[in-house]
Design a protein around this motif. Structure first.
Motif, short mmCIF file in Angstrom:
data_model
loop_
_atom_site.label_atom_id
_atom_site.label_comp_id
_atom_site.label_asym_id
_atom_site.label_seq_id
_atom_site.Cartn_x
_atom_site.Cartn_y
_atom_site.Cartn_z
N LEU A 1 0.85 -0.94 0.18
CA LEU A 1 0.00 -0.10 0.00
C LEU A 1 0.74 1.08 -0.21
O LEU A 1 1.85 1.35 0.57
N THR A 2 0.47 2.23 -0.70
CA THR A 2 0.82 3.45 -0.65
C THR A 2 -0.22 4.76 -0.70
O THR A 2 -1.42 4.41 -0.92
N ASP A 3 0.18 6.06 -0.30
CA ASP A 3 -1.06 6.78 -0.11
C ASP A 3 -1.68 7.36 -1.42
O ASP A 3 -2.34 8.32 -1.61
N GLU A 4 -1.21 6.75 -2.67
CA GLU A 4 -1.73 7.02 -3.91
C GLU A 4 -2.86 6.01 -4.52
O GLU A 4 -3.29 6.07 -5.45
N LYS A 5 -2.76 4.86 -3.66
CA LYS A 5 -3.53 3.75 -4.18
C LYS A 5 -4.96 3.71 -3.58
O LYS A 5 -5.36 4.13 -2.42
N THR A 6 -5.84 3.16 -4.56
CA THR A 6 -7.30 2.91 -4.19
C THR A 6 -7.50 1.53 -3.88
O THR A 6 -7.04 0.57 -4.62
N VAL A 7 -8.31 1.25 -3.04
CA VAL A 7 -8.30 -0.08 -2.40
C VAL A 7 -9.64 -0.72 -2.37
O VAL A 7 -10.41 0.15 -1.87
N ARG B 1 -18.77 1.27 10.25
CA ARG B 1 -18.94 2.71 10.36
C ARG B 1 -18.69 3.34 11.51
O ARG B 1 -17.93 4.52 11.71
N GLN B 2 -19.22 2.72 12.61
CA GLN B 2 -19.15 2.99 14.11
C GLN B 2 -17.39 3.13 14.38
O GLN B 2 -16.82 3.86 14.87
N ASN B 3 -17.05 1.82 14.11
CA ASN B 3 -15.85 1.54 14.54
C ASN B 3 -14.72 2.67 13.87
O ASN B 3 -13.74 2.73 14.28
N LEU B 4 -14.85 2.94 12.66
CA LEU B 4 -13.89 3.36 11.73
C LEU B 4 -14.50 4.99 11.42
O LEU B 4 -13.85 5.60 10.52
N ASP B 5 -15.17 5.63 12.32
CA ASP B 5 -15.68 6.94 11.90
C ASP B 5 -14.67 8.08 12.17
O ASP B 5 -14.80 9.07 11.59
N SER B 6 -13.56 7.60 12.60
CA SER B 6 -12.24 8.83 12.69
C SER B 6 -11.66 8.68 11.34
O SER B 6 -10.85 9.68 11.13
N TYR B 7 -11.85 7.63 10.40
CA TYR B 7 -11.35 7.76 8.97
C TYR B 7 -12.08 8.21 7.95
O TYR B 7 -13.42 8.01 7.95
N THR B 8 -11.49 9.37 7.36
CA THR B 8 -12.32 9.94 6.30
C THR B 8 -12.30 9.39 4.78
O THR B 8 -12.89 9.90 3.94
N ASN B 9 -11.27 8.66 4.79
CA ASN B 9 -11.23 7.94 3.35
C ASN B 9 -11.82 6.62 3.06
O ASN B 9 -11.35 5.86 2.15
N ILE B 10 -12.79 6.39 3.72
CA ILE B 10 -13.49 4.87 3.46
C ILE B 10 -14.95 5.17 3.00
O ILE B 10 -15.77 5.77 3.71
N ASP B 11 -15.36 4.34 2.03
CA ASP B 11 -16.88 4.24 1.54
C ASP B 11 -17.19 2.76 1.68
O ASP B 11 -16.50 1.89 1.78
N TYR B 12 -18.55 2.83 2.43
CA TYR B 12 -19.07 1.35 2.72
C TYR B 12 -20.30 0.98 1.58
O TYR B 12 -20.86 1.93 1.26
N ILE B 13 -20.10 -0.13 1.55
CA ILE B 13 -21.14 -0.75 0.41
C ILE B 13 -21.72 -1.98 1.07
O ILE B 13 -20.91 -2.93 1.39
N CYS B 14 -22.93 -1.92 1.25
CA CYS B 14 -23.57 -3.13 1.84
C CYS B 14 -24.36 -3.97 0.66
O CYS B 14 -25.32 -3.39 0.18
N ALA B 15 -23.79 -4.98 0.21
CA ALA B 15 -24.17 -5.70 -1.00
C ALA B 15 -23.40 -7.09 -0.95
O ALA B 15 -22.44 -7.22 -0.21
N LYS C 1 -6.11 -0.98 9.97
CA LYS C 1 -5.09 -1.03 9.57
C LYS C 1 -4.50 -0.55 8.26
O LYS C 1 -3.60 -0.08 7.90
N THR C 2 -5.55 -0.67 6.98
CA THR C 2 -4.98 -0.30 5.82
C THR C 2 -5.48 1.09 5.50
O THR C 2 -4.71 1.60 4.62
N SER C 3 -6.63 1.25 5.93
CA SER C 3 -7.13 2.76 5.45
C SER C 3 -6.07 3.72 5.71
O SER C 3 -5.81 4.85 4.89
N PRO C 4 -5.35 3.92 6.81
CA PRO C 4 -4.30 5.01 6.87
C PRO C 4 -3.12 5.10 6.17
O PRO C 4 -2.20 5.75 5.86
#
Length: 204
Positions: A48-54, A89-103, A67-70
């Motif tokens: 991982l690097t700070d330029e990658k989408t995951v 969402r609750q556990n990771l609410d301090s991270y601003t670079n995460i999107d969640y999909i329920c599917a 561990k991975t989002s930072p």
């Protein structure tokens, strides 16, 4: 005689949340056990690097995403359980670079592609593995990485005492063969007591 209850994957993980089972808050001993599947060797293979989408297939309550989002630019986490996604969402609410999909990953149509896709202890829930591996290859950018840990167990059911869920065991050779057919080359395989950790790369 106690009646055997077999439930769907979605129902099982919804129930885990109702039972206050949240791996993000596991004890140190249990976390050490889980490292067999996705500890430091697994995380290192993500590159991982700070330029990658995951993309994380099976984000759960966010145990790995924490561990991975930072370490990346943007993380998308998909999971079939709405209650699990809400807990993430609750556990990771301090991270601003995460999107969640329920599917269901196998059914969801992604709008974009990713530099890195990973999955730990989720592939055993997927029945049509070849179609899912092909989908991974399709939504990976050229030279993108797919890191997956598979359980060595060949049991067809996981027993949780008051319920069972059907699973679809993976094999070392099966995963490698499917990946190769889908245009993913195996860069490395790490073996632990309970798991195989594979890192694949999409051909350019």
């Amino acid at each position: 005689m106690k009646k055997e209850i077999i439930v769907s994957v979605k129902e099982h993980y919804d129930r885990l949340i109702d039972e206050n089972n949240d791996p993000v808050h596991d004890s140190a001993k249990l976390q050490e056990y889980m490292n067999q599947w996705d500890g430091e060797p697994f995380l290192n293979e993500l590159k991982l690097t700070d330029e990658k989408t995951v993309l994380e297939i099976g984000i759960g309550t966010g145990r790995l995403a924490a561990k991975t989002s930072p370490l990346c630019k943007h993380l998308v986490g998909i999971d079939i359980s709405s209650k699990t996604v809400e807990r993430a969402r609750q556990n990771l609410d301090s991270y601003t670079n995460i999107d969640y999909i329920c599917a269901d990953f196998t059914m969801y149509q992604f709008a974009g592609k990713f530099d890195v896709i990973y999955s730990s202890l989720t592939w055993l829930h997927i029945k049509d593995k070849y179609a899912s591996m092909r989908k991974v290859a399709q939504i990976l950018n050229p030279h993108g990485r797919f890191v997956i840990s598979i359980d060595k167990s060949q049991k067809r059911y996981l027993d949780y005492g008051n319920r069972k869920i059907e699973v679809y065991p993976d094999t070392y050779q099966g995963i490698k063969t499917m990946a190769q057919k889908c245009g993913l080359s195996c860069k490395r395989c790490i073996q632990t007591e309970f798991a195989y950790i594979f890192s694949f790369q999409k051909q350019g």
